[in-house]
Design a protein around this motif. Structure first.
Motif, mmCIF file in Angstrom:
data_model
loop_
_atom_site.group_PDB
_atom_site.id
_atom_site.type_symbol
_atom_site.label_atom_id
_atom_site.label_comp_id
_atom_site.label_asym_id
_atom_site.label_seq_id
_atom_site.Cartn_x
_atom_site.Cartn_y
_atom_site.Cartn_z
ATOM 1 N N ALA A 1 -85.368 -6.795 9.125
ATOM 2 C CA ALA A 1 -86.472 -7.817 8.072
ATOM 3 C C ALA A 1 -86.691 -6.904 6.701
ATOM 4 O O ALA A 1 -85.817 -7.830 5.219
ATOM 5 N N GLN A 2 -86.454 -5.545 6.946
ATOM 6 C CA GLN A 2 -86.079 -4.557 5.266
ATOM 7 C C GLN A 2 -84.603 -5.364 5.118
ATOM 8 O O GLN A 2 -84.493 -5.421 4.048
ATOM 9 N N ALA A 3 -83.964 -5.209 5.880
ATOM 10 C CA ALA A 3 -82.254 -5.631 5.116
ATOM 11 C C ALA A 3 -81.872 -7.701 4.707
ATOM 12 O O ALA A 3 -81.937 -7.772 3.463
ATOM 13 N N GLY A 4 -83.445 -7.722 5.555
ATOM 14 C CA GLY A 4 -83.572 -9.361 5.168
ATOM 15 C C GLY A 4 -83.787 -9.456 3.945
ATOM 16 O O GLY A 4 -83.314 -10.278 3.239
ATOM 17 N N GLU A 5 -84.692 -8.881 3.489
ATOM 18 C CA GLU A 5 -85.785 -9.325 2.039
ATOM 19 C C GLU A 5 -84.628 -8.435 1.095
ATOM 20 O O GLU A 5 -84.541 -8.736 0.080
ATOM 21 N N ILE A 6 -83.886 -7.276 1.538
ATOM 22 C CA ILE A 6 -83.276 -6.391 0.430
ATOM 23 C C ILE A 6 -81.917 -8.069 -0.246
ATOM 24 O O ILE A 6 -81.150 -8.312 -1.365
ATOM 25 N N ASN A 7 -81.366 -8.342 0.792
ATOM 26 C CA ASN A 7 -80.115 -9.288 0.926
ATOM 27 C C ASN A 7 -80.383 -10.288 0.153
ATOM 28 O O ASN A 7 -79.670 -11.276 -0.973
ATOM 29 N N ASN A 8 -81.747 -11.626 0.574
ATOM 30 C CA ASN A 8 -82.523 -12.335 0.026
ATOM 31 C C ASN A 8 -82.462 -12.072 -2.067
ATOM 32 O O ASN A 8 -82.246 -12.911 -2.151
ATOM 33 N N GLY A 9 -83.273 -10.452 -1.922
ATOM 34 C CA GLY A 9 -83.344 -10.272 -3.087
ATOM 35 C C GLY A 9 -82.386 -9.898 -4.339
ATOM 36 O O GLY A 9 -82.049 -10.531 -5.717
ATOM 37 N N ARG A 10 -80.921 -9.832 -3.794
ATOM 38 C CA ARG A 10 -79.788 -9.600 -4.418
ATOM 39 C C ARG A 10 -79.342 -10.939 -4.392
ATOM 40 O O ARG A 10 -78.386 -11.655 -5.559
ATOM 41 N N LEU A 11 -79.288 -11.510 -3.461
ATOM 42 C CA LEU A 11 -79.012 -13.137 -3.488
ATOM 43 C C LEU A 11 -79.649 -13.947 -4.438
ATOM 44 O O LEU A 11 -79.718 -14.746 -6.023
ATOM 45 N N ALA A 12 -81.225 -13.630 -4.595
ATOM 46 C CA ALA A 12 -82.209 -14.518 -5.742
ATOM 47 C C ALA A 12 -81.715 -13.589 -7.236
ATOM 48 O O ALA A 12 -81.518 -15.159 -8.514
ATOM 49 N N MET A 13 -81.303 -12.549 -7.064
ATOM 50 C CA MET A 13 -80.778 -12.144 -8.703
ATOM 51 C C MET A 13 -79.633 -13.239 -9.070
ATOM 52 O O MET A 13 -79.609 -13.039 -10.232
ATOM 53 N N ILE A 14 -78.303 -12.786 -8.816
ATOM 54 C CA ILE A 14 -77.844 -13.742 -8.400
ATOM 55 C C ILE A 14 -77.733 -14.708 -8.729
ATOM 56 O O ILE A 14 -77.131 -15.484 -10.460
ATOM 57 N N ALA A 15 -78.706 -15.767 -8.161
ATOM 58 C CA ALA A 15 -79.002 -17.350 -8.317
ATOM 59 C C ALA A 15 -79.532 -17.165 -10.252
ATOM 60 O O ALA A 15 -78.856 -18.389 -10.906
ATOM 61 N N LEU A 16 -80.467 -16.117 -10.380
ATOM 62 C CA LEU A 16 -81.397 -16.758 -11.257
ATOM 63 C C LEU A 16 -80.483 -16.113 -12.603
ATOM 64 O O LEU A 16 -80.662 -16.913 -13.632
ATOM 65 N N VAL A 17 -79.588 -15.654 -12.728
ATOM 66 C CA VAL A 17 -78.730 -15.271 -13.462
ATOM 67 C C VAL A 17 -77.779 -16.426 -14.174
ATOM 68 O O VAL A 17 -77.726 -16.932 -15.089
#
Length: 202
Positions: free
Chosen positions: A160-176
């Motif tokens: 679950a922690q890994a999933g949150e981190i990976n989705n957060g990284r993807l979201a940061m790239i998506a927002l940029v």
């Protein structure tokens, strides 16, 4: 794999990319992970809100009898796109600032000092367990789980922690990507990717 990483002192979603040698300082490593968790959570909220605002802002503005916040071509207002950010109520900015300060004061450094949590405290209180199970609080773990989605077993927690981190990284790239795409094309994300925001068949 997550269990092996934990045994080796690594954190979930650690892919051994450390260009600046942060791992050499355990305290700095935890602080950077906490910053990544915070930015990832904020980015996930923003990445979801960005297209939703472009879809529903005109209708909501009309319903509330206020001026829309979007630019004339339907893009979100920001530093690059322009738009009148002064239209946003000072009460909104004050509320966001107040909530941020409160959360930072209460939980800003949660997980940085090696705090320990008794995972089965409820079971002990009910007499269903005799021996406490101790786990270290991970950076950014606020203990907030109203829907009870966080797994009870350690391997599940690491996933679950890994999933949150990976989705957060993807979201940061998506927002940029959202910001730059709208700036260079002059079109909104909803207009650039209509397949995601229009009914099938239209």
């Amino acid at each position: 794999q997550q269990q092996q990483q934990q045994q080796q002192g690594q954190m979930p979603a650690d892919y051994n990319i450390d260009l600046f040698g942060v791992k050499k300082d355990p305290e700095m490593l935890r602080r950077m992970r906490l910053a990544e968790v915070k930015h990832g959570r904020l980015a996930m909220l923003a990445a979801a809100a960005w297209p939703l605002q472009e879809l529903f802002d005109p209708a909501l503005a009309n319903l509330l009898k206020v001026a829309p916040l979007l630019t004339q071509d339907g893009r979100n207002p920001d530093v690059l796109n322009g738009g009148d950010l002064q239209q946003i109520s000072p009460l909104f900015w004050s509320s966001i600032l107040g909530a941020t300060i409160t959360l930072e004061l209460l939980y800003g450094e949660r997980g940085l000092k090696g705090e320990i949590r008794i995972e089965n405290a409820d079971m002990i209180a009910r007499g269903e367990a005799g021996r406490p199970v101790f786990t270290e609080v991970s950076p950014g773990d606020l203990g907030f789980d109203p829907l009870m989605l966080y797994p009870d077993d350690r391997p599940g927690q690491l996933r679950a922690q890994a999933g949150e981190i990976n989705n957060g990284r993807l979201a940061m790239i998506a927002l940029v990507t959202f910001v730059l795409s709208e700036y260079f094309t002059g079109k909104s994300i909803v207009e650039l990717t209509p397949q995601f925001f229009t009914p099938i068949g239209q």
